[in-house]
Write a protein that holds these residues in place. Sequence first.
Motif, PDB file in Angstrom:
ATOM      1  N   SER A 326       0.827  -1.133   0.102  1.00  0.00           N
ATOM      2  CA  SER A 326      -0.037  -0.114  -0.162  1.00  0.00           C
ATOM      3  C   SER A 326       0.925   1.216  -0.119  1.00  0.00           C
ATOM      4  O   SER A 326       0.666   2.254  -0.994  1.00  0.00           O
ATOM      5  CB  SER A 326      -1.163  -0.137   1.136  1.00  0.00           C
ATOM      6  OG  SER A 326      -1.165   1.263   1.702  1.00  0.00           O
ATOM      7  N   HIS A 327       1.879   1.296   0.822  1.00  0.00           N
ATOM      8  CA  HIS A 327       2.780   2.452   0.912  1.00  0.00           C
ATOM      9  C   HIS A 327       3.639   2.640  -0.254  1.00  0.00           C
ATOM     10  O   HIS A 327       3.598   3.579  -1.018  1.00  0.00           O
ATOM     11  CB  HIS A 327       3.562   2.187   2.200  1.00  0.00           C
ATOM     12  CG  HIS A 327       4.684   3.355   2.256  1.00  0.00           C
ATOM     13  ND1 HIS A 327       5.902   3.378   1.806  1.00  0.00           N
ATOM     14  CD2 HIS A 327       4.357   4.467   3.118  1.00  0.00           C
ATOM     15  CE1 HIS A 327       6.465   4.486   2.172  1.00  0.00           C
ATOM     16  NE2 HIS A 327       5.536   5.398   2.847  1.00  0.00           N
ATOM     17  N   ARG A 330       1.465   3.707  -3.252  1.00  0.00           N
ATOM     18  CA  ARG A 330       0.899   5.069  -3.195  1.00  0.00           C
ATOM     19  C   ARG A 330       2.091   6.260  -3.632  1.00  0.00           C
ATOM     20  O   ARG A 330       1.758   7.259  -3.972  1.00  0.00           O
ATOM     21  CB  ARG A 330       0.546   5.229  -1.742  1.00  0.00           C
ATOM     22  CG  ARG A 330      -0.762   4.825  -1.361  1.00  0.00           C
ATOM     23  CD  ARG A 330      -1.162   4.658   0.099  1.00  0.00           C
ATOM     24  NE  ARG A 330      -1.905   3.548   0.425  1.00  0.00           N
ATOM     25  CZ  ARG A 330      -3.163   3.793   0.277  1.00  0.00           C
ATOM     26  NH1 ARG A 330      -3.788   5.067  -0.046  1.00  0.00           N
ATOM     27  NH2 ARG A 330      -3.897   2.717   0.525  1.00  0.00           N
ATOM     28  N   LEU A 333       2.214   6.834  -7.105  1.00  0.00           N
ATOM     29  CA  LEU A 333       0.915   7.152  -7.405  1.00  0.00           C
ATOM     30  C   LEU A 333       0.905   8.742  -7.095  1.00  0.00           C
ATOM     31  O   LEU A 333       0.438   9.493  -7.834  1.00  0.00           O
ATOM     32  CB  LEU A 333      -0.275   6.274  -6.940  1.00  0.00           C
ATOM     33  CG  LEU A 333      -1.699   6.335  -7.506  1.00  0.00           C
ATOM     34  CD1 LEU A 333      -1.486   5.860  -8.807  1.00  0.00           C
ATOM     35  CD2 LEU A 333      -2.387   5.607  -6.713  1.00  0.00           C
ATOM     36  N   THR A 334       1.385   9.132  -5.894  1.00  0.00           N
ATOM     37  CA  THR A 334       1.299  10.460  -5.421  1.00  0.00           C
ATOM     38  C   THR A 334       2.064  11.237  -6.512  1.00  0.00           C
ATOM     39  O   THR A 334       1.442  12.311  -6.907  1.00  0.00           O
ATOM     40  CB  THR A 334       1.913  10.398  -4.153  1.00  0.00           C
ATOM     41  OG1 THR A 334       1.347   9.486  -3.350  1.00  0.00           O
ATOM     42  CG2 THR A 334       1.831  11.943  -3.648  1.00  0.00           C
ATOM     43  N   ARG A 337       0.142  11.524  -9.933  1.00  0.00           N
ATOM     44  CA  ARG A 337      -1.102  12.352  -9.605  1.00  0.00           C
ATOM     45  C   ARG A 337      -0.719  13.949  -9.555  1.00  0.00           C
ATOM     46  O   ARG A 337      -1.201  14.946  -9.958  1.00  0.00           O
ATOM     47  CB  ARG A 337      -1.932  11.904  -8.555  1.00  0.00           C
ATOM     48  CG  ARG A 337      -3.309  12.147  -8.573  1.00  0.00           C
ATOM     49  CD  ARG A 337      -4.331  11.589  -7.713  1.00  0.00           C
ATOM     50  NE  ARG A 337      -4.809  12.749  -6.778  1.00  0.00           N
ATOM     51  CZ  ARG A 337      -5.675  12.324  -5.863  1.00  0.00           C
ATOM     52  NH1 ARG A 337      -5.908  10.996  -5.647  1.00  0.00           N
ATOM     53  NH2 ARG A 337      -6.185  13.487  -5.233  1.00  0.00           N
ATOM     54  N   THR A 383      -6.022   4.815  -7.261  1.00  0.00           N
ATOM     55  CA  THR A 383      -6.163   5.190  -6.091  1.00  0.00           C
ATOM     56  C   THR A 383      -7.281   4.268  -5.197  1.00  0.00           C
ATOM     57  O   THR A 383      -7.124   3.673  -4.228  1.00  0.00           O
ATOM     58  CB  THR A 383      -6.182   6.535  -5.697  1.00  0.00           C
ATOM     59  OG1 THR A 383      -5.137   7.427  -6.289  1.00  0.00           O
ATOM     60  CG2 THR A 383      -5.931   6.996  -4.167  1.00  0.00           C
ATOM     61  N   ASN A 387      -7.323   1.079  -2.571  1.00  0.00           N
ATOM     62  CA  ASN A 387      -7.988   1.503  -1.133  1.00  0.00           C
ATOM     63  C   ASN A 387      -8.972   0.213  -1.028  1.00  0.00           C
ATOM     64  O   ASN A 387      -8.958  -0.388   0.107  1.00  0.00           O
ATOM     65  CB  ASN A 387      -8.843   2.726  -1.085  1.00  0.00           C
ATOM     66  CG  ASN A 387      -7.722   3.946  -1.012  1.00  0.00           C
ATOM     67  OD1 ASN A 387      -6.804   3.666  -0.627  1.00  0.00           O
ATOM     68  ND2 ASN A 387      -8.190   5.113  -1.612  1.00  0.00           N
TER      69      ASN A 387
ATOM     70  N   ALA B  86      -0.600   6.682   4.947  1.00  0.00           N
ATOM     71  CA  ALA B  86      -1.071   5.990   3.928  1.00  0.00           C
ATOM     72  C   ALA B  86      -2.587   5.536   4.254  1.00  0.00           C
ATOM     73  O   ALA B  86      -2.612   5.506   5.366  1.00  0.00           O
ATOM     74  CB  ALA B  86      -0.598   4.482   3.917  1.00  0.00           C
ATOM     75  N   LYS B  87      -3.592   5.309   3.262  1.00  0.00           N
ATOM     76  CA  LYS B  87      -4.883   5.170   3.674  1.00  0.00           C
ATOM     77  C   LYS B  87      -4.984   3.911   4.379  1.00  0.00           C
ATOM     78  O   LYS B  87      -4.342   3.040   3.667  1.00  0.00           O
ATOM     79  CB  LYS B  87      -5.668   5.386   2.335  1.00  0.00           C
ATOM     80  CG  LYS B  87      -7.192   5.871   2.779  1.00  0.00           C
ATOM     81  CD  LYS B  87      -8.069   4.765   2.284  1.00  0.00           C
ATOM     82  CE  LYS B  87      -9.483   4.769   3.006  1.00  0.00           C
ATOM     83  NZ  LYS B  87     -10.039   3.406   2.888  1.00  0.00           N
ATOM     84  N   LYS B 107      -1.841   9.880   1.389  1.00  0.00           N
ATOM     85  CA  LYS B 107      -1.223   9.688   0.044  1.00  0.00           C
ATOM     86  C   LYS B 107      -2.237   8.668  -0.659  1.00  0.00           C
ATOM     87  O   LYS B 107      -2.472   7.706  -0.188  1.00  0.00           O
ATOM     88  CB  LYS B 107      -0.049   8.954   0.487  1.00  0.00           C
ATOM     89  CG  LYS B 107       1.309   9.813   0.652  1.00  0.00           C
ATOM     90  CD  LYS B 107       2.412   8.991   0.706  1.00  0.00           C
ATOM     91  CE  LYS B 107       3.716   9.831   1.029  1.00  0.00           C
ATOM     92  NZ  LYS B 107       4.948   8.670   1.279  1.00  0.00           N
ATOM     93  N   PRO B 108      -2.377   8.901  -1.961  1.00  0.00           N
ATOM     94  CA  PRO B 108      -1.767   9.983  -2.801  1.00  0.00           C
ATOM     95  C   PRO B 108      -2.554  11.231  -2.410  1.00  0.00           C
ATOM     96  O   PRO B 108      -3.797  11.216  -2.501  1.00  0.00           O
ATOM     97  CB  PRO B 108      -1.951   9.388  -4.368  1.00  0.00           C
ATOM     98  CG  PRO B 108      -3.124   8.571  -4.182  1.00  0.00           C
ATOM     99  CD  PRO B 108      -2.937   7.818  -2.776  1.00  0.00           C
ATOM    100  N   PHE B 109      -1.945  12.372  -2.137  1.00  0.00           N
ATOM    101  CA  PHE B 109      -2.722  13.624  -2.078  1.00  0.00           C
ATOM    102  C   PHE B 109      -2.886  14.370  -3.358  1.00  0.00           C
ATOM    103  O   PHE B 109      -2.321  14.350  -4.182  1.00  0.00           O
ATOM    104  CB  PHE B 109      -2.030  14.407  -1.002  1.00  0.00           C
ATOM    105  CG  PHE B 109      -0.622  14.562  -1.170  1.00  0.00           C
ATOM    106  CD1 PHE B 109      -0.165  15.425  -2.193  1.00  0.00           C
ATOM    107  CD2 PHE B 109       0.329  13.656  -0.663  1.00  0.00           C
ATOM    108  CE1 PHE B 109       1.246  15.715  -2.203  1.00  0.00           C
ATOM    109  CE2 PHE B 109       1.487  13.822  -0.726  1.00  0.00           C
ATOM    110  CZ  PHE B 109       2.117  14.850  -1.488  1.00  0.00           C
TER     111      PHE B 109
END
Lengths: 793, 125
Positions: A326-327, A330, A333-334, A337, A383, A387, B86-87, B107-109
């Motif tokens: 997940s980390h 992200r 992806l961050t 985006r 995202t 999730n 992290a969500k 994140k992601p923000f």
Amino acid sequence: MGTDNPDLVEALEAENLMLREEIRVLRGTAEVADHPIAEQLEIMTAVFDSSTAGIAFIKDRIMVRANNKLEELFGYDSGELHGQPTRCWYPDEESYRTVGEAYSNLAKGNIYRQEMQMQRKDGSRFWSRLSGRALYDDLSRGSVWMVEDITFEHEAAEEILQTKEEMAAIFETSTFGVALVKDRVMIRANKKLEELFGYGPGELHGQPTRCWYPDEASYRIAGEAYYELARGNTAHLTMQMRHKDGSLFWSRLSGRTISSNLLHGSVWTVEDFTVEHEATEAVLKAKDAAEDAERKLRDSYMELEKTNQRLQKLDQMKSDFLSSVSHELRTPLTSIRGFSQLIEREFVRSFAPLTNGDAGLEKKVLRVQENLKIILKESERLTRLINDVLDLAKIEAGRTEWRDAPIQVADFMRDAVNATYGMFEQKPEITLQLDIQPDLPIIIGDADHLLQVLVNLINNAVKFTDSGSIMIHAFLNSDSLIQIEIRDTGIGFPPEDAEAIFDKFQQSMHGDTLQDRPKGTGLGLAICREIINRHGGRVWAQSQPNHGSTFTLTLPAATKPPTSPVSVGGIAPVSDDDRTIVSDRSQGKPKVLVVDDDPGIRDYFAQLLQEQGFEVATAMDGQMALSAARGFAPDLITMDLAMPVMDGRTAIALFRADPELHNIPIMVISAIPDWEAAGGDAAMGKPPNEELFIKNIRSLLNQPTTNNTETTETVHFLMLYDGEHAPTTVPKAYAAWCEVDFCTVRELPTRLCAGFKGMVAIPVDLLSQVDISLLNADPSLKVMVLPVVAVES
Amino acid sequence: MFKTIVIVDDEVHIRALLEQTLEELEGEPRIFTAVNGVEGITLIERERANLVFLDVMMPLMNGYEVCAAVRGNPDLADTTIVMLTAKGQESDRTRGLEVGAHHFVTKPFDPDEIIALAQKILTVS
């Protein structure tokens, strides 16, 4: 005397006189001639007097002389028979005549012998043996008759005959084959035996019994039975025997000697019990199979246990993996985006104005902007996907942290509607209708997750509806479940997809390519179903293409619908005016309430606890447990987690929230993996070790309620932990009367030697490293198994 | 007076993204970046940062430790800490609150979200 014939008497007397004279003369002669005749006569007279048979000298069928024995036989007084006709001997004319006819034979010098019935003076009859002989073979000289009473002899013979007949009847009608055997040769064999072995009548007679046996070995084995017989015992054999046609049959063979003497031969019975034998074999086989199955079951249970442990480990790994994935996902992806957004902004601000009306450039600017929007949208979708995958993985792994609390249905539905308000604003063509039945009962659950479900369902409804309305209806259904329906007037889906849409990555194709791409992640409904299932509810969908769809979910109500004004905060306070519970723990048996939906487990625990001297009540779900606890006032509760109507976790939350019940110790006993997080005072996996189960219960019962600490002695706890790490487990909350010390598994023996007395608390994951029998052997020690709670540092 | 922002993240792109995003803030705040917790805490203390964007998972010293250290320094009582989590890690949030973080960004923000948040914090402080 019946002598009404004086002439005859006179004649007889004269004759008698004559005879005596004759005798005297003869005696005289005998004396002269060395007395041989006189001696003979003397002998005869002695015989006559001493004979055990009746003797009569008869002339013309009249008794001239009769010895005492004869008179005795016929029941006459001494001398009474003298001169009597012999007719008085016979019961009837016919037998008299029969004997009379024999006289002609006597005349020829023959001896007459006959067994017949004769009659006594009193009319009674007796069996006699009659024999007679004429003197000088001349009837005119008279005859001598002997009468013997053979009643006993005759009766014995009769009896023998009878017995013989009976035996023969038994022999022939027996359902066993019977053989009389001498020197292993059949002297006699009954019909049944012939039938059993398939021989014709008489065919077995004189045959050696060797023909019974399929082989020499079994013939020899049967031969050994003769040793038994020789000792006077009955021999029993079960073996296969051979039919004449060579086929084999299972038989039971019993033998016994005649008159306890082998030389007299032996009697053998043979019984065909092939059917029975086969049945027994089948039963044995079935039993074997059952035992085998049981063993296999036990093995697979052990295997399952192991697998379970392994899975739990794997699960932890999976969880850790997901968390890092997940980390890791992200972060890029961050960047994607964020930079797309920055580029777009920069592009619009700095580069777009540079086209200077060049149509070609303007077109390209628009293209770039559109493409950037696609990158943004897709990264947002990615995202959401990440999730959802994480959500689902966590729920499925049982690693979701559920925060159960009482929820007012109306409140939580309003929250859901508020959360989706933005979507309705974007689609003004759709109207929203909300219909919530007043006074709905409270539900117990995780408000965030339930909200997630409802928001998801409403989102879906809006997403797939272009015009019309969305109706949300909440009510108490006929099963007393809270039912929430979300009905839309959208495009719907084919009814056959109703189940599949709840599967992962399944979205209805709506029968055409109208939907160029799925609007969601394809996991939303799967997550919804997981969440609702976890709350003991159900969610399903109904639809027809172009006629809208209805998504329905049911949730168990935690309380009965309130009759009085709704109590804020959820739980109506229990009035204790009519049933104040006075729990007297110092007297009587300790009371345990067993809560489990499985009747077998309820019974098992109840029996086990009753044997241990507890008073036991049972309840089949959390709701029943709550009401049972009020009436029964248990000192302890054993609680299953996965139960219908109200699960154990919810029940524990409600017990803890109830001012009257919150002090009752609760021991969680469950097979579901996260039992340790359920909030009980202790927890055990299913099935629990009986000894530990009782021990834990006793430990918990010795634990006084927290509100009378002043009267309580301090309880010393020795908390075991894994030596390499910090204590893996700490008790949720321990009161002032607890003194807690920590010690590693390795240190434990030293601490025990040092004289530790009290409660040894063993986290369940260290249980395998501890020698429980050692602890059990010491009465000053108590053992408590603790669920594992991860320590946050 | 210029406001000071410190970005602590071990990911070069995230640092760049945050830096570029925050450049758009009004009042031209000074922006410093650190690649790990140790460097981060040094920078925060040296620059008396008004606002810190703090990643959780970092080598040497993680975000919680940095946060706890900042909160333990009375000179930095006015420093606002925004943690980047992290969500789906509710426990991250709980621990963050325990060590004294003020805000959490998942994140992601969204860069717009970052700008709005930073603007608000810097205006108030």
